[in-house]
Design an enzyme around this catalytic site. Structure first.
Site, PDB file in Angstrom:
ATOM      1  N   GLU A  35      21.409   3.316  -9.217  1.00  0.00           N
ATOM      2  CA  GLU A  35      22.234   2.723  -8.173  1.00  0.00           C
ATOM      3  C   GLU A  35      21.708   1.299  -7.973  1.00  0.00           C
ATOM      4  O   GLU A  35      20.508   1.117  -7.758  1.00  0.00           O
ATOM      5  CB  GLU A  35      22.082   3.535  -6.885  1.00  0.00           C
ATOM      6  CG  GLU A  35      23.037   3.081  -5.818  1.00  0.00           C
ATOM      7  CD  GLU A  35      22.948   3.906  -4.542  1.00  0.00           C
ATOM      8  OE1 GLU A  35      22.266   4.945  -4.525  1.00  0.00           O
ATOM      9  OE2 GLU A  35      23.565   3.475  -3.555  1.00  0.00           O
ATOM     10  N   ARG A 278      10.744  14.886 -11.084  1.00  0.00           N
ATOM     11  CA  ARG A 278      10.475  13.468 -10.867  1.00  0.00           C
ATOM     12  C   ARG A 278       9.072  13.102 -11.301  1.00  0.00           C
ATOM     13  O   ARG A 278       8.169  13.928 -11.190  1.00  0.00           O
ATOM     14  CB  ARG A 278      10.469  13.219  -9.352  1.00  0.00           C
ATOM     15  CG  ARG A 278      11.615  12.534  -8.855  1.00  0.00           C
ATOM     16  CD  ARG A 278      11.635  12.461  -7.362  1.00  0.00           C
ATOM     17  NE  ARG A 278      13.012  12.155  -7.065  1.00  0.00           N
ATOM     18  CZ  ARG A 278      13.508  10.924  -6.979  1.00  0.00           C
ATOM     19  NH1 ARG A 278      12.731   9.879  -7.018  1.00  0.00           N
ATOM     20  NH2 ARG A 278      14.790  10.721  -6.804  1.00  0.00           N
ATOM     21  N   LYS A 288      12.833   3.385  -3.296  1.00  0.00           N
ATOM     22  CA  LYS A 288      13.370   2.034  -3.179  1.00  0.00           C
ATOM     23  C   LYS A 288      13.386   1.580  -1.724  1.00  0.00           C
ATOM     24  O   LYS A 288      13.174   0.409  -1.435  1.00  0.00           O
ATOM     25  CB  LYS A 288      14.790   1.988  -3.766  1.00  0.00           C
ATOM     26  CG  LYS A 288      14.778   1.775  -5.265  1.00  0.00           C
ATOM     27  CD  LYS A 288      16.181   1.588  -5.800  1.00  0.00           C
ATOM     28  CE  LYS A 288      16.815   2.922  -6.091  1.00  0.00           C
ATOM     29  NZ  LYS A 288      18.049   2.844  -6.862  1.00  0.00           N
TER      30      LYS A 288
HETATM   31  P1  ATP Z   1      14.804   6.148  -5.101  1.00  0.00           P
HETATM   32  O1  ATP Z   1      14.578   7.434  -4.397  1.00  0.00           O
HETATM   33  O2  ATP Z   1      13.565   5.426  -5.456  1.00  0.00           O
HETATM   34  O3  ATP Z   1      15.792   5.263  -4.406  1.00  0.00           O
HETATM   35  P2  ATP Z   1      16.882   7.090  -6.736  1.00  0.00           P
HETATM   36  O4  ATP Z   1      16.795   8.361  -7.474  1.00  0.00           O
HETATM   37  O5  ATP Z   1      17.708   7.077  -5.531  1.00  0.00           O
HETATM   38  O6  ATP Z   1      15.426   6.572  -6.481  1.00  0.00           O
HETATM   39  P3  ATP Z   1      18.609   5.854  -8.608  1.00  0.00           P
HETATM   40  O7  ATP Z   1      18.935   4.438  -8.787  1.00  0.00           O
HETATM   41  O8  ATP Z   1      19.670   6.758  -8.137  1.00  0.00           O
HETATM   42  O9  ATP Z   1      17.369   5.907  -7.637  1.00  0.00           O
HETATM   43  O10 ATP Z   1      17.931   6.422  -9.915  1.00  0.00           O
HETATM   44  C1  ATP Z   1      18.430   6.232 -11.225  1.00  0.00           C
HETATM   45  C2  ATP Z   1      17.948   7.345 -12.093  1.00  0.00           C
HETATM   46  O11 ATP Z   1      16.520   7.355 -12.122  1.00  0.00           O
HETATM   47  C3  ATP Z   1      18.384   8.682 -11.555  1.00  0.00           C
HETATM   48  O12 ATP Z   1      18.877   9.463 -12.637  1.00  0.00           O
HETATM   49  C4  ATP Z   1      17.138   9.259 -10.966  1.00  0.00           C
HETATM   50  O13 ATP Z   1      17.120  10.663 -11.055  1.00  0.00           O
HETATM   51  C5  ATP Z   1      16.044   8.641 -11.830  1.00  0.00           C
HETATM   52  N1  ATP Z   1      14.781   8.555 -11.099  1.00  0.00           N
HETATM   53  C6  ATP Z   1      14.549   7.934  -9.935  1.00  0.00           C
HETATM   54  N2  ATP Z   1      13.268   8.095  -9.547  1.00  0.00           N
HETATM   55  C7  ATP Z   1      12.678   8.846 -10.508  1.00  0.00           C
HETATM   56  C8  ATP Z   1      11.356   9.365 -10.697  1.00  0.00           C
HETATM   57  N3  ATP Z   1      10.400   9.147  -9.817  1.00  0.00           N
HETATM   58  N4  ATP Z   1      11.117  10.081 -11.813  1.00  0.00           N
HETATM   59  C9  ATP Z   1      12.088  10.294 -12.710  1.00  0.00           C
HETATM   60  N5  ATP Z   1      13.344   9.859 -12.596  1.00  0.00           N
HETATM   61  C10 ATP Z   1      13.643   9.129 -11.506  1.00  0.00           C
HETATM   62 MG    MG Z   2      19.871   7.589  -5.809  1.00  0.00          MG
END
Ligand code: ATP
Ligand code: MG
Length: 576
Positions: A35, A278, A288
């Site tokens: 995102e 994760r 984020k």
């Molecule tokens: P955050 O919680 O930091 O905002 P998010 O999952 O909301 O992270 P996205 O931009 O939606 O952020 O993530 C893009 C991709 O990266 C998604 O498929 C998500 O599952 C993966 N991702 C995010 N954080 C991790 C992590 N710590 N380990 C593995 N994959 C991750």
């Molecule tokens: Mg997300």
């Protein structure tokens, strides 16, 4: 373990089985779907390495998809940063897409669901929806709007799309089962009204799809075969599958006319969602939202502050992309949540840099040293290898004269047992230059040591008969007459506790910032380091790995960041 022998894991096993059975005609298509509401962090790198790595190793391709269905939080700045970070990490996408490319598809799918009696427009407000939803132990109740006619639903949905209603006035909900044991299946909203400008589509859409609905359709549109996501989506998988079953994109090409009209390739498939744990690291935060707060509240110097766990921060810190790939490869992929020690990442950084970083000498806490028994105008160039284990790095000239800088810590005035460096009257080897003896200690009026006067054993110089004579210590140095001054930024971990997210004691991650995590000092370096190119990485012997700062380093004003020390100081400290 090298990158060409990526260890297998349960997801790779699924891909192998699918290829063997001929599912999707053996095609493997993945995607990385960030995102664009912030910068990528080290956790994202796990997902990037997994998705791009599987595509690469199984003859497939991976898309970069901006999951931009939440207009309020997204910005083009993040889109650009994400592209740069993915490339820096060493991966190239087959196609770049935006979920917003599919807004028309989502809308048409909504109409199909309505016509099939699988979705309805609901007028309950957010509080009422919550009330009707039930709990983990109690079933929910049907919305009073659930039995609206198809004609009325179509009319209302079209008017939602036309912008006739206020934010939050209505939603389009899937009609599934309010008694389901899985709350995600209790008639979830699939569209909401949001009159906010979107970074990609402007004001064209007053309605936006919800994540679960948009994600599965986006996957199907792009022909994704294996949709890899983190464990918290496990409970959402029934909804992912339900939507795809109802909509059946491959059988309904008219739903995707807008994609073909836009000139985008279109080979829909029925994707499979697979969840993995994760990646978590200790001594850092990786949400984020929290990273954004650190930046906005100026607790760090921006998203690319070298202490930040963002990819752009890691890059500026001097962490090689190869070390981050190696780290996630070693961490492996499983369904078990765990936290990996930050030291393991630093170990991967050392391992990669040991092989790639040329050696130089630098003095970061200088003390003047004068050699008494050389002519004062003595000047020579010694010949040093650039890498002790790899001749490919070649050799260089190192300037040497009777005026040197050494590290203050390499001298002790009062003898201490076990200290093998310089003390009054003792000997030490100057790296590559011969053995010296401390003859005299010069102090200023305040009693501060300002200079050491030493003699050098001429017979111990390189190439002389006594060059192999043993002394217990060897210290590094730089030639004071030709050394260049540099700003050196000594970075350390941003947090001083292993779990900064733990707020059980009433403290938050902000209370655990390591106040010593950034120290700026002035150092003396071998002269040729002025010409180091930005982002080049070096080992300063005995001190650690350092990188020429990506933004601030110039030959006139050199700036180096410490990437990592040569040894793990934290494990030792924790054990004391
Ligand atoms: P955050 O919680 O930091 O905002 P998010 O999952 O909301 O992270 P996205 O931009 O939606 O952020 O993530 C893009 C991709 O990266 C998604 O498929 C998500 O599952 C993966 N991702 C995010 N954080 C991790 C992590 N710590 N380990 C593995 N994959 C991750
Ligand atoms: Mg997300």
């Amino acid at each position: 373990m090298t990158e060409t022998t990526t260890p297998t894991n349960f997801i790779r096993q699924i891909v192998i089985a699918d290829q063997a059975s001929g599912k999707h005609a053996g095609i493997v298509q993945t995607r990385f779907p960030p995102e664009p509401n912030g910068y990528l962090h080290l956790g994202h790198a796990k997902s990037i390495c997994l998705n791009f790595g599987i595509a690469r190793d199984f003859g497939g391709t991976c898309n970069l998809r901006f999951d931009d269905t939440n207009p309020a939080r997204e910005d083009i700045e993040y889109v650009e940063a994400i592209r740069e970070d993915v490339r820096w990490l060493g991966f190239e996408w087959a196609e770049q897409r935006h979920a917003s490319d599919y807004f028309e598809v989502f809308y048409r799918c909504g109409i199909k669901l309505i016509k099939d009696g699988k979705a309805f427009v609901c007028d309950l407000d957010a509080d009422e929806v919550r009330e009707y939803r039930g709990t983990l132990t109690e079933p929910g109740r049907n919305s009073p709007f659930r039995e609206r006619s198809v004609a009325e639903n179509l009319d209302l949905f079209q008017r939602m799309r036309a912008g006739e209603f206020a934010d939050g006035a209505r939603t389009l909900r899937a009609k599934i089962d309010m008694a389901s044991g899985n709350i995600n299946m209790r008639d979830p909203a699939i569209f909401r009204i949001r009159k906010t400008s979107h970074q990609n589509t402007g004001d064209a859409w007053p309605i936006y799809p919800m994540y679960d609905y948009a994600h599965c359709i986006s996957d199907a549109v792009e022909g994704i075969t294996h949709s890899l996501c983190t464990l918290e989506f496990e409970d959402h998988r029934p909804l992912y599958d339900w939507c795809l079953d109802q909509i059946d994109l491959p059988a309904n090409p008219q739903l995707a006319e807008s994609i073909i009209a836009a000139g985008l390739s279109y080979t829909p498939r029925r994707p499979q969602q697979i969840e993995f744990a994760r990646g978590n690291l200790d001594y850092t935060v990786m949400s984020k939202r929290k990273l954004m707060a650190l930046v906005q509240d100026r607790l760090v110097d921006g998203w690319d502050d070298p202490r930040m766990p963002t990819l752009t921060g890691a890059r500026r810190r001097g962490f090689p992309a190869a070390a981050i790939r190696l780290f996630w490869e070693r961490a492996g992929i499983s369904k078990q949540n765990s936290v990996i020690e930050y030291g393991v990442l630093e170990g991967c950084v050392r391992e990669v840099l040991d092989g790639t970083a040329p050696r130089r000498m630098a003095v970061i806490n200088p003390l003047k040293l004068t050699l008494l028994n050389l002519p004062t105008d003595h000047a020579e160039t010694l010949n040093f290898p650039n890498h002790p284990k790899n001749d490919v790095f070649g050799r260089r000239g190192v300037r040497f004269s009777p005026e040197l800088w050494i590290e203050r810590d390499d001298f002790l005035e009062e003898p201490v047992k076990g200290f093998h460096r310089l003390m009054p009257g003792t000997e030490v080897r100057l790296r590559g230059a011969g053995i010296i003896r401390c003859e005299e200690v010069i102090k200023d009026a305040a009693g501060q040591i300002i200079e050491l006067r030493c003699s050098i054993d001429a017979d111990s110089r390189p190439g002389c008969a006594g060059a192999e004579r043993k002394v217990k210590g060897t210290i590094h140095w730089v030639d004071a007459r030709t050394a260049i001054a540099a700003e050196v930024r000594l970075y350390d971990r941003l947090f001083n506790v292993a779990d900064p997210d733990d707020d059980s004691d009433g403290k938050t991650y902000r209370d655990h910032l390591n106040q010593e995590s950034r120290r700026v000092i002035h150092a003396w370096l071998e002269a040729d380091l002025a010409e180091a190119s930005a982002e080049s990485t070096w080992q300063f012997e005995r001190l650690g790995y350092f990188v020429a700062d990506r933004h601030d380093h110039t030959s006139a004003q050199p700036v180096f960041n410490r990437v990592v020390t040569l040894r793990d100081n934290w494990t030792k400290a924790a054990g004391q």
